[in-house]
Write a protein that holds these residues in place. Structure first.
Motif, short mmCIF file in Angstrom:
data_model
loop_
_atom_site.label_atom_id
_atom_site.label_comp_id
_atom_site.label_asym_id
_atom_site.label_seq_id
_atom_site.Cartn_x
_atom_site.Cartn_y
_atom_site.Cartn_z
N UNK A 122 46.71 13.88 31.63
CA UNK A 122 47.22 13.68 32.99
C UNK A 122 48.41 12.76 33.08
N UNK A 123 48.70 12.00 32.00
CA UNK A 123 49.86 11.10 31.99
C UNK A 123 51.10 11.78 31.43
N UNK A 124 50.96 13.05 31.03
CA UNK A 124 52.10 13.76 30.48
C UNK A 124 52.27 13.58 28.99
N UNK A 125 51.27 13.02 28.31
CA UNK A 125 51.33 12.86 26.86
C UNK A 125 50.97 14.16 26.16
N UNK A 126 51.55 14.34 24.98
CA UNK A 126 51.24 15.48 24.11
C UNK A 126 50.51 14.97 22.87
N UNK A 127 49.62 15.81 22.34
CA UNK A 127 48.97 15.54 21.07
C UNK A 127 48.63 16.88 20.45
N UNK A 128 48.07 16.85 19.24
CA UNK A 128 47.64 18.06 18.55
C UNK A 128 46.14 17.97 18.31
N UNK A 129 45.41 18.93 18.88
CA UNK A 129 43.97 19.04 18.65
C UNK A 129 43.79 19.79 17.33
N UNK A 130 43.19 19.11 16.34
CA UNK A 130 43.25 19.62 14.98
C UNK A 130 41.97 20.34 14.57
N UNK A 131 42.02 21.66 14.63
CA UNK A 131 41.00 22.52 14.03
C UNK A 131 41.54 22.92 12.66
N UNK A 132 40.86 22.55 11.60
CA UNK A 132 41.39 22.73 10.25
C UNK A 132 41.38 24.19 9.82
N UNK A 133 42.55 24.73 9.56
CA UNK A 133 42.67 26.09 9.03
C UNK A 133 42.25 26.09 7.57
N UNK A 134 41.42 27.08 7.19
CA UNK A 134 41.00 27.18 5.78
C UNK A 134 41.07 28.62 5.27
N UNK A 135 42.10 29.34 5.74
CA UNK A 135 42.31 30.71 5.25
C UNK A 135 41.20 31.66 5.65
#
Length: 356
Positions: A122-135
């Motif tokens: 809600x403050x306008x911040x960005x982040x990356x929600x990390x779901x680990x890719x494993x092929x």
């Protein structure tokens, strides 16, 4: 590697202010906006790995198809192509000058699955929600692709928020208003999340996306590399509104047809508004492995980039359906048959970075 049957062969949306029902469910206060919300850019990946694509002629076709998609999206919003520095010269020959290249090494093209899942608060911040890719459960080489999300976050200076999950964003569909849908086969699976129950996976997915409700259907285990990603079947087009791609004459001996009908029934039973696009009756590629999904489209700023398969009647039905669901956007259709041969589509090859 084939991604199918490997065992057998909009409206306006504001990002200012996090909705209270989402904030209550996300420990971090972040959530994934709807795909139709404004984007800063689109990320894509350049396919290069010869273990994945041993035929050089087909690899060239795959690269051209990825370039065609990137070039089409770049008419609507910025596009960043991820590729090792040594691959930039060849990529530039196919890409529009509007497409940026970043030195982040890749193996394959599926940025929806390996790329960063961007979240906002809600403050306008960005982040990356990390779901680990494993092929897709270690079914494909992923030394580079498993690091893509982390490397993009580092380059952008964004916090990487751990989820405790292995999996792919193509395996969950979200409306940006608190609701997720997924096939159980892509998540409650020992090749991704051993030892986790469905309720445990659900809790982590809800937190990862800042959502508060989830609809599951069974899916299909072990018949394709993705264990039946939802984004090739059903897509949210707004709050509680879905488009689903179904065969006109289902083959009840086909596990994918059975699973698709089950997903349709569950979505209807949950009270969603479900529109149907038929599968094409005729295709340029006649193969059991070929994925002909009209649902695997991508929504960008002012446009929808979608597939056409050479069936004039059904191609038009699909375009008309997309135009009804996205009335203020231009519908652009492309021949992306090489992606269908690999078991995916346009949505699988793209990842949006929302405005913040």
């Amino acid at each position: 590697m084939k991604r199918r049957r490997i065992l057998q062969a909009g409206g306006a949306f504001s990002l200012v202010g996090l909705p209270s029902h989402l904030a209550a469910n996300s420990r971090s206060g972040f959530y994934v906006p709807p795909e139709e919300a404004p984007h800063q850019r689109t990320f894509m990946q350049w396919p290069v790995n010869r273990r994945v694509h041993p035929d050089p002629v087909f690899l060239d076709l795959a690269q051209q198809t990825i370039a065609d998609i990137a070039n089409a999206i770049s008419e609507f919003e910025p596009v960043t192509m991820l590729a090792a520095q040594g691959d930039h010269t060849k990529a530039k020959k196919k890409l529009s000058d509007k497409v940026d290249l970043w030195d982040i090494p890749t193996e394959d093209l599926w940025c929806r699955d390996a790329g960063p899942i961007f979240v906002v608060n809600g403050k306008g911040d960005l982040a990356v929600s990390h779901i680990q890719f494993n092929g897709w459960g270690e079914k494909q080489v992923n030394q580079r692709d498993s690091q893509v999300a982390r490397r993009v976050a580092e380059r952008l200076g964004l916090e990487l928020l751990p989820t405790g999950l292995r999996g792919e964003a193509g395996g969950v569909e979200q409306d940006g208003h608190g609701l997720l849908i997924a096939h159980e086969s892509s998540w409650v699976n020992d090749n991704r999340n051993p030892g986790l129950s469905r309720s445990e996976v659900e809790a982590r997915l809800l937190d990862a996306y800042g959502a508060n409700r989830m609809i599951w259907s069974d899916g299909v285990w072990g018949e394709d590399i993705t264990d039946y990603h939802i984004d090739s079947l059903a897509r949210f087009t707004g709050r509680n509104r879905v488009l689903i791609n179904l065969p006109d004459a289902p083959n009840m001996d086909d596990p994918f047809h059975i699973a698709a009908l089950d997903t349709y029934d569950r979505l209807v039973a949950e009270g969603l508004e479900v529109g149907v696009i038929p599968e094409p009756h005729r295709r340029r590629i006649d193969s059991i492995d070929f994925v002909a999904s009209y649902a695997n489209y991508y929504v960008c700023n002012g446009g929808v980039i979608a597939a056409q398969f050479g069936d004039r009647e059904i191609d038009k039905i699909a375009v008309d359906a997309l135009a009804r669901h996205y009335p203020d956007r231009e519908i652009v259709t492309l021949n992306v048959d090489p992606l269908g041969e690999m078991g995916g589509g346009i949505h699988c090859a793209t990842q949006q970075m929302p405005m913040a």
